[in-house]
Motif scaffolding. Structure first.
Motif, mmCIF file in Angstrom:
data_model
loop_
_atom_site.group_PDB
_atom_site.id
_atom_site.type_symbol
_atom_site.label_atom_id
_atom_site.label_comp_id
_atom_site.label_asym_id
_atom_site.label_seq_id
_atom_site.Cartn_x
_atom_site.Cartn_y
_atom_site.Cartn_z
ATOM 1 N N GLN A 271 -10.056 3.657 -8.875
ATOM 2 C CA GLN A 271 -9.277 3.345 -8.200
ATOM 3 C C GLN A 271 -7.566 3.560 -9.038
ATOM 4 O OE1 GLN A 271 -9.568 1.298 -4.094
ATOM 5 N NE2 GLN A 271 -10.097 3.685 -3.308
ATOM 6 N N ASP A 272 -6.453 3.261 -8.854
ATOM 7 C CA ASP A 272 -5.680 2.940 -9.941
ATOM 8 C C ASP A 272 -4.974 2.031 -8.863
ATOM 9 O OD1 ASP A 272 -3.522 3.141 -10.891
ATOM 10 O OD2 ASP A 272 -2.353 3.969 -11.128
ATOM 11 N N GLY A 274 -2.880 0.692 -9.055
ATOM 12 C CA GLY A 274 -1.192 0.650 -9.149
ATOM 13 C C GLY A 274 -0.254 1.139 -8.391
ATOM 14 N N LYS A 275 -1.116 2.240 -8.062
ATOM 15 C CA LYS A 275 -0.076 3.759 -6.806
ATOM 16 C C LYS A 275 -0.954 2.277 -5.084
ATOM 17 C CE LYS A 275 -1.019 7.157 -10.066
ATOM 18 N NZ LYS A 275 -1.285 8.357 -9.476
ATOM 19 N N LEU A 276 -1.992 1.506 -4.815
ATOM 20 C CA LEU A 276 -1.914 0.836 -4.012
ATOM 21 C C LEU A 276 -1.166 0.609 -2.520
ATOM 22 C CD1 LEU A 276 -4.937 -0.141 -2.719
ATOM 23 C CD2 LEU A 276 -4.225 -2.337 -3.666
ATOM 24 N N GLN A 277 -1.117 0.759 -1.739
ATOM 25 C CA GLN A 277 0.100 1.267 -1.017
ATOM 26 C C GLN A 277 -0.381 -0.509 -0.064
ATOM 27 O OE1 GLN A 277 2.745 2.888 0.063
ATOM 28 N NE2 GLN A 277 2.966 0.815 1.370
ATOM 29 N N THR A 278 0.510 -1.159 -0.605
ATOM 30 C CA THR A 278 0.488 -2.713 0.067
ATOM 31 C C THR A 278 1.483 -3.426 1.364
ATOM 32 O OG1 THR A 278 2.121 -4.005 -1.606
ATOM 33 C CG2 THR A 278 -0.107 -3.501 -2.112
ATOM 34 N N LYS A 280 4.763 -3.948 3.549
ATOM 35 C CA LYS A 280 5.956 -3.669 3.224
ATOM 36 C C LYS A 280 6.590 -5.079 4.123
ATOM 37 C CE LYS A 280 6.287 1.266 2.821
ATOM 38 N NZ LYS A 280 7.097 2.565 3.665
#
Length: 307
Positions: A271-272, A274-278, A280
């Motif tokens: 997995q990347d 950097g594109k992980l949804q954290t 908000k």
């Protein structure tokens, strides 16, 4: 063909239940033991057999009459008694000038002798010589083996397996702390085997876990190994074979450690991050200055690629 080898058809319900009890099963019955006294048995050997009978009750049969047989020379008598009493373990006690105070521990497979180990009693203290309280009948003991010989020497390794079969007691589904009352300790050192029997005393400690003390209750043996009759590796492996119906099916990516803890393995693609949804939240939002810096770095990278 002997009378015991003939196929017997049950005529009554009682005989049918009896034959089913002795027939092959997926889960074996608890192993029974027969204690046999030889033709020349001293008082020490007789008392030792009685003490072993007290430790093994109720899954034990004691033959009080003398039997003129020698298991290492002729095993037919032992196998006959095994079929008659439905026992897979035996102890034969004898005494003579060449081998004084002799005990032969053995086990059978399919009513044929599998392993035999001859032990001589150099020192013996009876159960009645210890003036204290004893464990209740049928108590399942704790077994402890100490000494490198039990792991390094093949004869001692088989003797350890034989002792485990002999003293393990019935199979139980659960253990409670108050039921751990009896302990058997075996020590192999300098060519001798020391067997000690202890009563586990649980004293008050001021906390939930009790304070443990050991009190020797007998019997006490100092053995020396004399002769052995061990099964071949192929026959020994065959005797340990388990039916496929009782073997646990192996599950992929699941393992267990020595303490029974279950571990699972999960296979995932790379997995990347950097594109992980954290989540908000305000603290994780980028400031305007950071956004401009990130946009500037992106334009610079595009120019370098175009050049």
């Amino acid at each position: 063909m002997s009378a015991l080898d003939k196929v017997v058809k049950p005529k009554t319900r009682r005989s049918k239940r009896f034959l089913e009890q002795r027939g092959p099963k997926l889960y074996e019955n608890d192993k029974s033991t027969m204690l046999i006294k030889g033709g020349n048995a001293s008082n020490t050997v007789t008392q030792a057999l009685k003490d072993l009978y007290a430790l093994k009750k109720p899954s034990c049969v004691l033959y009080n009459r003398k039997n003129m047989t020698r298991p290492f020379e002729d095993q037919t008598s032992v196998e006959f008694f095994s079929k008659k009493s439905d026992c897979s373990l035996f102890v034969f006690g004898s005494h003579n000038k060449k081998r004084p105070n002799n005990l032969i521990f053995g086990r059978l497979y399919d009513f044929h002798v599998l392993d035999m180990v001859e032990l001589g009693m150099e020192k013996y203290v009876s159960l009645k010589d210890f003036k204290n309280c004893k464990c209740p009948e049928g108590t399942k003991p704790l077994l402890i083996f100490a000494g490198d010989a039990f792991e390094m020497n093949e004869d001692y390794r088989r003797l350890k397996s034989l002792f485990i079969d002999f003293f393990r007691g019935p199979t139980v589904s659960g253990i409670r702390l108050a039921g751990l009352e009896h302990m058997l300790h075996f020590t192999a050192v300098d060519g001798k085997i020391y067997m000690r029997s202890y009563k586990v005393l649980m004293k008050k400690s001021g906390c939930r876990t009790p304070r443990i003390e050991l009190e020797e209750m007998g019997p006490s043996f100092d053995f020396v190994m004399r002769r052995t009759h061990l099964a071949s590796d192929d026959l020994y492996k065959l005797s340990m074979k388990r039916p496929k119906a009782v073997q646990a099916k192996k599950k992929k990516n699941i393992s267990h450690d020595t303490f029974g803890t279950k571990y699972g393995r999960i296979h995932m693609q790379k997995q990347d991050l950097g594109k992980l949804q954290t989540r908000k939240v305000k603290a994780l939002k980028k400031r305007p200055a950071e956004k401009k810096a990130a946009e500037g770095e992106g334009e610079t990278n595009k120019r370098r690629k175009s050049n």
